[in-house]
Design a protein around this motif. Structure first.
Motif, short mmCIF file in Angstrom:
data_model
loop_
_atom_site.label_atom_id
_atom_site.label_comp_id
_atom_site.label_asym_id
_atom_site.label_seq_id
_atom_site.Cartn_x
_atom_site.Cartn_y
_atom_site.Cartn_z
N GLU A 4 0.82 -1.22 0.00
CA GLU A 4 0.00 0.00 0.00
C GLU A 4 0.85 1.25 0.00
OE1 GLU A 4 0.63 -1.85 2.38
OE2 GLU A 4 -1.06 -2.39 3.68
N VAL A 5 2.03 1.15 0.58
CA VAL A 5 2.88 2.34 0.68
C VAL A 5 3.09 2.97 -0.69
CG1 VAL A 5 5.18 3.16 1.24
CG2 VAL A 5 4.02 1.58 2.77
N ALA A 6 3.38 2.13 -1.66
CA ALA A 6 3.63 2.65 -3.00
C ALA A 6 2.40 3.37 -3.53
CB ALA A 6 4.03 1.51 -3.93
N PHE B 28 -0.01 5.05 -1.83
CA PHE B 28 -0.29 6.35 -1.25
C PHE B 28 0.86 7.33 -1.38
CE2 PHE B 28 -3.22 3.54 0.96
CZ PHE B 28 -4.37 4.09 0.45
N ALA B 29 2.08 6.82 -1.32
CA ALA B 29 3.21 7.72 -1.48
C ALA B 29 3.36 8.09 -2.95
CB ALA B 29 4.48 7.08 -0.94
N LYS C 287 4.63 6.34 -5.32
CA LYS C 287 5.95 6.00 -5.83
C LYS C 287 6.02 4.53 -6.17
CE LYS C 287 8.45 9.64 -3.49
NZ LYS C 287 9.51 9.94 -2.52
N SER C 288 7.24 4.07 -6.41
CA SER C 288 7.44 2.68 -6.75
C SER C 288 7.59 1.84 -5.48
CB SER C 288 8.68 2.55 -7.62
OG SER C 288 9.75 3.20 -6.98
N PHE C 289 7.55 0.53 -5.63
CA PHE C 289 7.67 -0.36 -4.48
C PHE C 289 9.04 -0.22 -3.82
CE2 PHE C 289 4.33 -2.69 -6.92
CZ PHE C 289 3.34 -2.61 -5.96
N PRO C 290 9.04 -0.12 -2.51
CA PRO C 290 10.31 0.08 -1.81
C PRO C 290 11.00 -1.21 -1.39
CG PRO C 290 8.50 0.42 -0.31
CD PRO C 290 7.90 -0.03 -1.62
N ALA C 291 10.54 -2.36 -1.85
CA ALA C 291 11.14 -3.63 -1.45
C ALA C 291 10.75 -4.70 -2.47
CB ALA C 291 10.67 -4.02 -0.06
N VAL D 292 -8.09 4.47 -5.23
CA VAL D 292 -8.00 5.87 -4.79
C VAL D 292 -9.35 6.56 -4.96
CG1 VAL D 292 -7.02 8.11 -5.39
CG2 VAL D 292 -5.52 6.14 -5.10
N LEU E 259 -2.01 1.61 8.68
CA LEU E 259 -0.64 2.07 8.44
C LEU E 259 0.04 2.45 9.76
CD1 LEU E 259 -0.67 4.30 5.23
CD2 LEU E 259 -0.15 1.89 5.48
N PHE F 219 -6.11 11.98 2.71
CA PHE F 219 -5.13 11.56 1.71
C PHE F 219 -3.75 12.10 1.99
CE2 PHE F 219 -8.00 9.57 -1.26
CZ PHE F 219 -7.15 8.60 -1.75
N SER G 161 2.73 6.82 4.69
CA SER G 161 3.37 5.90 3.76
C SER G 161 4.83 6.28 3.57
CB SER G 161 2.69 5.96 2.39
OG SER G 161 1.35 5.57 2.53
N ARG H 4 8.15 4.12 4.38
CA ARG H 4 9.21 3.90 3.42
C ARG H 4 10.58 4.21 4.04
NH1 ARG H 4 9.48 4.23 -2.35
NH2 ARG H 4 7.21 4.23 -2.33
#
Lengths: 232, 232
Positions: free
Chosen positions: A88-90, A92-93, A95-99, A118, A135, B129, B136, B140
């Motif tokens: 989910e982080v990717a 809402f942030a 961005k791309s996957f952090p892992a 969204v 979160l 949001f 998020s 990260r």
DNA sequence: CGATCAGTTGACAATACTCAAATACTGTGG
DNA sequence: CCACAGTATTTGAGTATTGTCAACTGATCG
């Protein structure tokens, strides 16, 4: 990776920690955008840097989320089980996957595409609150994990892990390591050799009894002291 | 710890990462529930386990958020600077604070009480949001931090930190450690003696030049290699 | 039944921590 | 503005924990 639509999905989503307490109408909307897919064990779901076009909830099986150091050693960040979500982080942030993420077992995963999701959340503050709580919860776990990693000595980290497992499994003093010992070593930020030595040391010292992948806690009080103090 | 109300607060909140892009009306509402207070350096803001009745945004100064091991050693989780927030996790998870917080400098902090804030967010999905994105983002960062901590060797962690600082400060190869060396040691999960030795080792090896609290990066390429490989 | 891989054990090296002491800094009161 | 007290930082010597390399066992799976 066969994709299907499922009516019972709706109900199941409501039992998920992310969507617990969400109203039926919204569950229906969610299941409308959800895609269910099956995966074999050890299959890559996404890699670090991949675009985050959506996120996943585990329906069956387990998924390993991890970082990879340049020389190929991995640090496991989470093991995701049924009802838990990842990625989910990717979303809402933005961005791309952090892992990296791979399946450990034969698994089925629910995918929720970013844009559709969204849009749904924008229309439902209650949904947003569930997400905020989830979160926050995860952030809290990371806090604990960082704390545990900075318990520099492996015996302390291991003791803390065994106690957490015992609590989670709630089967008295008997517990199952839910990972191979090699994977567990990586999760604890060490290597299999060291883990092996420390497990036998704890057994010799009368803290635990080891039967393959099953551990029996013999002296819970001393194990707890070890986890607290962080050193043997 | 003198509390006041401030008209310019409204405008300032809009420049905060948490509330960037929030409409004027909502900023007004936010500033209506916000309380501004001044603190001396080294003052406790909250401790682990305190009830999370609200959260904070730093207006001036810096706040250190950290965990404490039973024998008194601390692991710094964040250093919070102007415009950044802390303590939100307790608000949304509906639990107590998961760490300790103290001011490092003379500081002024904006406090947002939980109940008022929750009411505001419920009425404004857009606000939610912003929060989701902020949490998020923090998640990260923790991912990266856990990764860095599991780069077991201190030189690697230090090199990575220096490069991040250099990027953040954007003043060429010259950078300022923003913490005392003792605090920095704690942040990197080590002790002052070890940090001191490794800094001089890096200087002797021609990676950096040390002038008290100022560092000059001499060989950025090799420093980056060190951060990547994690070992010297 | 052989091959592969997880787990264990041993010998050794390296890294980081502990304890101790010397030196440099900082801020404060006089 | 100076002296002093209390910290912070550095350096040294010794120890401990953990990682590396290598060999061996045992299980699993074609």
């Amino acid at each position: 990776m066969f994709v299907e639509r499922d009516m019972a999905l709706e109900e199941w989503l409501g039992e998920t920690s992310l969507f617990a307490g969400v109203e039926g109408v919204h569950l229906r909307e969610l299941s409308g955008i959800a895609m269910l897919a099956s995966y074999k064990p050890r299959v890559n779901i996404f890699s670090l840097g991949d675009p985050g076009n959506g996120f996943y909830i585990v329906k069956e099986g387990r998924v390993k989320v991890f970082m990879l150091s340049p020389d190929g050693k991995e640090q496991i960040l989470h093991i995701i089980g049924p009802g838990e979500s990842f990625g989910e982080v990717a979303v809402f942030a933005g961005k791309s996957f952090p892992a990296h993420a791979v399946t450990l077992d034969k698994s089925s995963l629910v995918f929720l595409p970013r844009d559709d999701f969204v849009a749904l959340v924008s229309a439902n503050p209650a949904l947003a609150f569930n997400l905020l709580a989830a979160l926050s919860q995860r952030l809290r776990q990371f806090t604990l994990m960082i704390d545990a990693l900075s318990l520099k000595e492996v015996p302390g980290r291991l003791a803390a892990h065994l106690l957490r497992l015992s609590e989670k499994q709630a089967s008295g003093d008997r517990l199952l390591l839910e990972l191979s010992k090699t994977q567990l070593a990586s999760f604890l930020g060490t290597i299999p050799e060291t883990l092996s030595r420390i497990l036998s040391k704890l057994q010799r010292a009368g803290f635990i009894t080891i039967k393959g992948s099953e551990i029996i806690i013999v002296d819970r009080r001393r194990l707890a002291e070890l986890a607290e103090a962080g050193k043997f």
